[in-house]
Design a protein around this motif. Structure first.
Motif, short mmCIF file in Angstrom:
data_model
loop_
_atom_site.label_atom_id
_atom_site.label_comp_id
_atom_site.label_asym_id
_atom_site.label_seq_id
_atom_site.Cartn_x
_atom_site.Cartn_y
_atom_site.Cartn_z
N ILE A 135 -126.12 23.60 -27.19
CA ILE A 135 -125.93 22.15 -27.40
C ILE A 135 -126.79 21.65 -28.54
CG2 ILE A 135 -126.30 19.87 -26.31
CD1 ILE A 135 -125.79 21.33 -23.60
N VAL A 136 -126.21 20.77 -29.36
CA VAL A 136 -127.02 20.09 -30.36
C VAL A 136 -126.85 18.58 -30.14
CG1 VAL A 136 -125.25 20.22 -32.18
CG2 VAL A 136 -127.62 19.92 -32.81
N GLY A 137 -127.97 17.85 -30.18
CA GLY A 137 -127.90 16.41 -29.91
C GLY A 137 -128.42 15.60 -31.08
N PHE A 138 -127.63 14.58 -31.45
CA PHE A 138 -128.04 13.69 -32.55
C PHE A 138 -128.37 12.33 -31.96
CE2 PHE A 138 -124.27 15.84 -34.84
CZ PHE A 138 -125.03 16.96 -35.16
N SER A 139 -129.56 11.83 -32.29
CA SER A 139 -129.92 10.47 -31.89
C SER A 139 -129.86 9.57 -33.12
CB SER A 139 -131.34 10.47 -31.31
OG SER A 139 -131.68 9.19 -30.84
N ALA A 140 -129.37 8.34 -32.95
CA ALA A 140 -129.38 7.35 -34.04
C ALA A 140 -129.50 5.97 -33.41
CB ALA A 140 -128.09 7.43 -34.87
N LEU A 141 -130.43 5.18 -33.93
CA LEU A 141 -130.66 3.84 -33.35
C LEU A 141 -130.23 2.71 -34.28
CD1 LEU A 141 -132.27 2.92 -30.63
CD2 LEU A 141 -132.14 5.33 -31.11
N LEU A 142 -129.81 3.08 -35.47
CA LEU A 142 -129.45 2.03 -36.45
C LEU A 142 -127.97 2.14 -36.79
CD1 LEU A 142 -132.46 2.57 -38.89
CD2 LEU A 142 -132.22 0.72 -37.22
N THR A 143 -127.34 0.98 -36.99
CA THR A 143 -125.94 1.03 -37.40
C THR A 143 -125.84 1.66 -38.79
OG1 THR A 143 -126.25 -1.29 -38.00
CG2 THR A 143 -125.02 -0.86 -36.02
N THR A 144 -126.92 1.57 -39.55
CA THR A 144 -126.90 2.17 -40.90
C THR A 144 -127.11 3.69 -40.88
OG1 THR A 144 -129.22 1.58 -41.05
CG2 THR A 144 -127.67 0.13 -42.18
N THR A 145 -127.58 4.25 -39.76
CA THR A 145 -127.78 5.70 -39.73
C THR A 145 -126.80 6.42 -38.80
OG1 THR A 145 -129.48 5.51 -38.02
CG2 THR A 145 -130.24 5.59 -40.32
N TRP B 194 -117.31 5.82 -30.54
CA TRP B 194 -117.87 6.48 -31.73
C TRP B 194 -117.83 8.00 -31.57
CZ3 TRP B 194 -118.93 5.99 -36.64
CH2 TRP B 194 -119.83 6.85 -37.25
N CYS B 195 -118.17 8.45 -30.39
CA CYS B 195 -118.14 9.88 -30.09
C CYS B 195 -116.72 10.42 -30.32
CB CYS B 195 -118.59 10.08 -28.64
SG CYS B 195 -118.34 11.71 -27.96
N ASP B 196 -115.72 9.67 -29.82
CA ASP B 196 -114.32 10.09 -29.99
C ASP B 196 -113.95 10.11 -31.46
OD1 ASP B 196 -114.39 9.83 -27.26
OD2 ASP B 196 -113.13 8.02 -27.18
N VAL C 189 -121.51 19.33 -29.14
CA VAL C 189 -122.25 18.30 -29.87
C VAL C 189 -122.38 17.02 -29.03
CG1 VAL C 189 -122.25 16.85 -31.94
CG2 VAL C 189 -121.58 19.26 -32.10
N PHE C 190 -123.63 16.59 -28.82
CA PHE C 190 -123.93 15.38 -28.05
C PHE C 190 -124.42 14.29 -28.99
CE2 PHE C 190 -124.52 16.47 -23.34
CZ PHE C 190 -123.65 17.54 -23.41
N VAL C 191 -123.99 13.06 -28.73
CA VAL C 191 -124.48 11.93 -29.53
C VAL C 191 -125.02 10.84 -28.62
CG1 VAL C 191 -123.05 12.32 -31.59
CG2 VAL C 191 -122.11 10.99 -29.70
N GLY C 192 -126.06 10.13 -29.12
CA GLY C 192 -126.63 9.04 -28.33
C GLY C 192 -127.47 8.12 -29.20
N GLY C 193 -127.91 7.01 -28.57
CA GLY C 193 -128.69 6.00 -29.29
C GLY C 193 -128.05 4.65 -29.07
N GLN D 89 -131.05 11.82 -40.18
CA GLN D 89 -131.71 11.44 -41.44
C GLN D 89 -131.73 9.92 -41.65
OE1 GLN D 89 -129.98 13.32 -44.91
NE2 GLN D 89 -131.98 13.28 -45.88
N GLY D 90 -132.88 9.42 -42.04
CA GLY D 90 -133.03 8.00 -42.36
C GLY D 90 -133.49 7.16 -41.18
N ASP D 91 -133.55 7.77 -40.01
CA ASP D 91 -133.86 7.01 -38.79
C ASP D 91 -135.18 7.49 -38.18
OD1 ASP D 91 -133.76 5.77 -36.22
OD2 ASP D 91 -131.58 5.69 -36.37
#
Ligand code: B12
Length: 286
Positions: A178-188, A221-223, A210-214, A133-135
């Motif tokens: 698997i669910v993956g979250f992408s975020a490219l902003l430090t604010t999101t 951050w993942c940890d 749960v997978f995270v990336g961006g 959300q927001g990105d």
């Protein structure tokens, strides 16, 4: 036979700060035939210059020369958009320029997507992916989704600025592994954490990896948020996703042993990379 070109070689953004002629002087894609090297630099500069009406022409020419879709994405498209990011950061580019470059990337990906998906192997699992959300950034997430699909996953891409409730709805409907979250902003990036907390509160955490990336996301951050896997690029994301549904399918999401298994994949990759660098250095010195 597809043309093999090394896209893993480290590259220096300084090589891209001047113009096409200067970047042609660098050793990027030196293993490619001269006309392909030139074409790659044209595509790279096409993205930097945001000349989207010409992008598909370069892509078609490269495909005709048997360059693979993956090579184009990991090669000149990646270096081109990286330089756009640098220019944006340094205030050399503003939003309109970045939007034009993003348009080039989207047009190229639209052309390459069917080729990547055509590689789809045997069905291995289901993935739900979205930008939090927001990105609004979705180029990288689209690449991850495409590569996952090629690797045999059914991918439900929820798009951009996806609120936690929409993730929950999709998880209930598609029952992904698997669910993956992408975020490219430090604010999101914090929305990855918020979304994960909602997933846990809904009692869905253990059934999901749960997978995270961006760009601003890291292993640390993942940890910190208790996700299972971080991937710096689409290739690593696919490798870890495959491991989750093959070797580690019995493990529950949030299990420290699963987290450790994901880190082991990075360790093995790093080791292989440094071995290869050593071999290359030895070969170069004779
Ligand atoms: C293109 C771009 C845009 C485009 C996006 C178009 C689109 N449809 O995506 C537009 C112009 C819309 C845009 C807008 C903005 N942007 Co912008 N943008 C970029 C830029 C230049 C490139 C991003 C990109 O596509 N990279 C190429 C892809 C291939 O790489 P990637 O996204 O990192 O994805 C790879 C990996 O990260 C990973 N991955 C990605 N997602 C996932 C998900 C999972 C699950 C996994 C496992 C892996 C994974 O795999 C991918 C493939 O290898 C970056 C610069 C950068 N260095 O990232 C800035 C950047 C992200 N933007 C930035 C900013 C500030 C903005 C704006 C706030 C600007 C403004 N003032 O309005 C707005 C935000 C709008 C919003 N609410 O989202 C900053 C963020 C700074 C920060 N610290 O937060 C950056 C870093 C630029 C900069 N250096 O200042 N942007």
């Amino acid at each position: 036979m597809p043309l093999e070109i090394d896209t893993e070689k480290e590259f220096d953004l300084e090589d891209l700060q001047y113009d096409f002629e200067d970047s042609m002087e660098t050793d990027r894609w030196d293993d490619a035939p001269a006309e392909i090297k030139e074409l790659f630099h044209h595509l790279e500069w096409n993205i930097i210059d945001g000349e989207h009406t010409e992008t598909t022409g370069f892509i078609e020419e490269a495909l005709k020369a048997t360059v693979t879709a993956r090579t184009l994405i990991a090669g000149p498209m990646a270096t081109g958009i990286a330089e756009v990011g640098r220019r944006f950061k340094m205030d050399e580019y503003f939003l309109p320029e970045v939007m034009m470059s993003a348009k080039c990337m989207h047009e190229a990906l639209a052309l390459l997507k069917p080729l990547i998906i055509a590689e789809k192997s045997e069905e291995v699992g289901t993935v739900v992916v979205g930008t939090v959300q927001g990105d609004l950034h979705d180029i990288g997430k689209k690449i991850v989704a495409m590569m996952m699909e090629a690797a045999g996953f059914t991918v439900h891409d929820l798009g951009v600025t996806v609120p936690p409730e929409k993730f929950i709805e999709a998880i209930r409907e598609h029952k992904p592994q698997i669910v993956g979250f992408s975020a490219l902003l430090t604010t999101t990036m914090n929305m990855q954490w918020e979304t994960l907390k909602v997933i846990a509160a809904e009692g869905l955490r253990e059934d999901l990896k749960v997978f995270v990336g961006g760009a601003p996301i890291s292993q640390a951050w993942c940890d910190k948020i208790g996700a299972d896997a971080y991937a710096m690029d689409a290739l690593v994301a696919v490798e870890k996703a495959k491991a989750c549904v093959t070797q580690h399918h019995n493990m529950k999401g949030g299990d420290p042993a699963l987290h450790a298994a994901m880190l082991e994949i990075d360790r093995v990759r790093e080791e292989a990379k440094s071995e290869q660098a050593k071999t290359e250095a030895e070969a170069a010195t004779g």
